[in-house]
Design an enzyme around this catalytic site. Structure first.
Site, PDB file in Angstrom:
ATOM      1  N   ASP A   1      44.662  -4.411 -17.022  1.00  8.91           N
ATOM      2  CA  ASP A   1      43.294  -4.893 -16.862  1.00  8.91           C
ATOM      3  C   ASP A   1      42.302  -3.805 -17.279  1.00  8.91           C
ATOM      4  OD1 ASP A   1      41.570  -7.097 -15.121  1.00  8.91           O
ATOM      5  OD2 ASP A   1      40.717  -5.090 -15.055  1.00  8.91           O
TER       6      ASP A   1
ATOM      7  N   SER B   1      36.976 -11.901 -11.854  1.00  9.97           N
ATOM      8  CA  SER B   1      36.643 -10.543 -11.457  1.00  9.97           C
ATOM      9  C   SER B   1      36.185 -10.487  -9.996  1.00  9.97           C
ATOM     10  CB  SER B   1      35.594  -9.963 -12.407  1.00  9.97           C
ATOM     11  OG  SER B   1      35.475  -8.565 -12.243  1.00  9.97           O
TER      12      SER B   1
ATOM     13  N   HIS C   1      39.920  -8.365 -19.493  1.00  9.30           N
ATOM     14  CA  HIS C   1      39.416  -8.596 -18.139  1.00  9.30           C
ATOM     15  C   HIS C   1      38.698  -9.930 -18.120  1.00  9.30           C
ATOM     16  CE1 HIS C   1      38.059  -7.524 -14.121  1.00  9.30           C
ATOM     17  NE2 HIS C   1      36.817  -7.823 -14.462  1.00  9.30           N
TER      18      HIS C   1
END
Length: 429
Positions: free
Chosen positions: A300, A202, A369
């Site tokens: 995502d 991330s 994610h």
């Protein structure tokens, strides 16, 4: 947009007690500075099933003199599991995720958590996925030196502002943290590395892109260096209202943290009056020199919740249920989401990933994610499969150049191997 994207090891710690080790740095007494990991209390059998059999002590750094500090001025830290056997001279440096803070208010809130203060970090983390020490679940990297860099600056390790406003006492020093930690690891043996990977999830996955070429330069020329970005390819896109919320957000982050001077010059030199747009990987990757692998979902969940349909662009909350579960989307909403996938794939293609001989990718259609730090998605019976390949094998094949890896999934909802995910994670509300 105070974001909350954390990878596999996220947890809210209790405040530890403190012991002053110098006049400048306070280190929690519960911290250990040993570069070691231990078997957790759970049974060995359970550990084998989870792929997480080591809990690694935190290593605080006395880097305050260099100005390399978290938002609250506390020292940066990382967790380290030392390599062994054939992996003793191989290194993985993994950057933690956790969003960004774009103004004083959100940074003040952030510094009261482990995302802004090492004083609030847990003393141990269990390593899993790419960082697992289990040969069965992580055959290509299990015995490497594996480092988890804690994230406490709110700028994807790009900030560097010398002045500190006494009114808020916030330190914007993410880039200094990156440089100090790499220097520390080089001194601990990474200077002798045969192989090295910079990875992240991330916001950490974005950092692994932005710092990839610099990481290559900091290591010996004889070291084989590659990077891995997990859920870090955030695209420059409009939201459902036609607004540019993510563009404005990143611009605020870059301005507050003084990030532009630390973004890749190969990108900023091409962006004219908008160098802050180099927070978007699609503009950075075009000119990258170091091999990199992208693990990402074309759907995502963080990007759909925060770039495509953020709450600020959905005042009537028409997207609320859809963002929680794609099965609850209307036909019109699914069309918008499929168009977003096409925009994501176009950004990947325009960045040159598809045609590059040194880049690789695993783009699935799971509503997810961050996938390389979780055993269930990295390498397990429940891992997502694209073209008969799981993520762990795809990454290993690419790193060791056993075969080119350009895995692209079919469109949602085609893939029955996608695991169930926490639909609440990554919401900005």
């Amino acid at each position: 947009m105070q974001t909350n994207d954390r990878d596999e090891w996220w947890r809210w710690p209790k405040q530890p007690s403190y012991s002053s080790t110098s006049s400048k740095v306070k280190v929690p007494t519960s911290w250990s500075v040993q570069l070691s990991c231990s078997i957790p209390k759970a049974s060995h059998f359970t550990a084998l099933l989870s792929g997480r059999n080591h809990e690694c002590n935190i290593t605080p750094m006395d880097a305050v003199a260099k100005g390399a500090v978290c938002l609250d001025g506390s020292p940066p830290a990382y967790h380290f599991d030392q390599g062994s056997g054939t992996g003793v001279n191989n290194w993985i440096v993994h950057m933690e995720g956790g969003g960004w803070c774009e103004d004083v208010a959100t940074c003040l809130s952030r510094k009261k958590t482990d995302l802004g203060s090492s004083n609030l970090m847990v003393k141990q983390f269990g390593f899993s996925g790419l960082l697992s020490s289990q040969q069965k679940s992580n055959p290509d990297f299990y015995n490497w030196n594996r480092i988890k860099v804690r994230y406490c600056d709110g700028s994807s390790f790009t900030g560097d502002v010398e002045a500190v406003n006494p009114a808020d006492n916030l330190f914007f020093r993410g880039n200094r943290i990156f440089e100090a930690i790499i220097a520390d690891l080089l001194a601990k043996g990474m200077k002798n590395a045969n192989n090295a990977i910079l990875s992240g999830c991330s916001a950490g996955g974005l950092a692994s892109i932005l710092h990839c070429d610099r990481f290559r330069v900091l290591l010996p020329s004889t070291t084989k260096v590659k990077c891995i970005s997990d859920a870090g390819f955030f695209i420059h896109a409009k939201d459902v209202s036609g607004g540019q919320q993510i563009e404005n957000f990143y611009s605020q982050v870059a301005k507050l943290h003084g990030s532009v001077k630390n973004l890749p010059a190969s990108c900023t030199s091409r962006m004219g009056t908008r160098p802050e747009l180099c927070f978007f990987p699609q503009y950075v990757v075009q000119t990258m020199q170091t091999p990199i692998f992208f693990v990402n979902s074309a759907y995502d969940s963080w990007q759909i919740k925060n770039i495509l349909a953020p709450s600020a662009a959905d005042k009537g909350k028409a997207w609320k249920n859809c963002k929680l579960d794609l099965k609850k989307c209307t036909a019109a909403q699914l069309k918008v989401i499929q168009d977003f996938r096409e925009e994501f794939l176009l950004a990947i293609n325009n960045a040159g990933v598809q045609n590059s001989s040194s880049m690789g990718m695993f783009i699935d259609s799971c509503y997810a994610h961050c996938q390389i730090g979780k055993q269930i998605t990295w390498s397990s019976d429940s891992s997502p499969v694209v073209d008969n390949t799981k993520i762990a094998k795809a990454v290993g094949d690419w790193y060791y150049e056993r075969s080119p890896v350009k895995k692209l999934d079919c469109s949602y909802p085609c893939n029955p191997t996608c695991p169930a995910v926490d639909s609440e994670s990554g919401l900005d509300v």
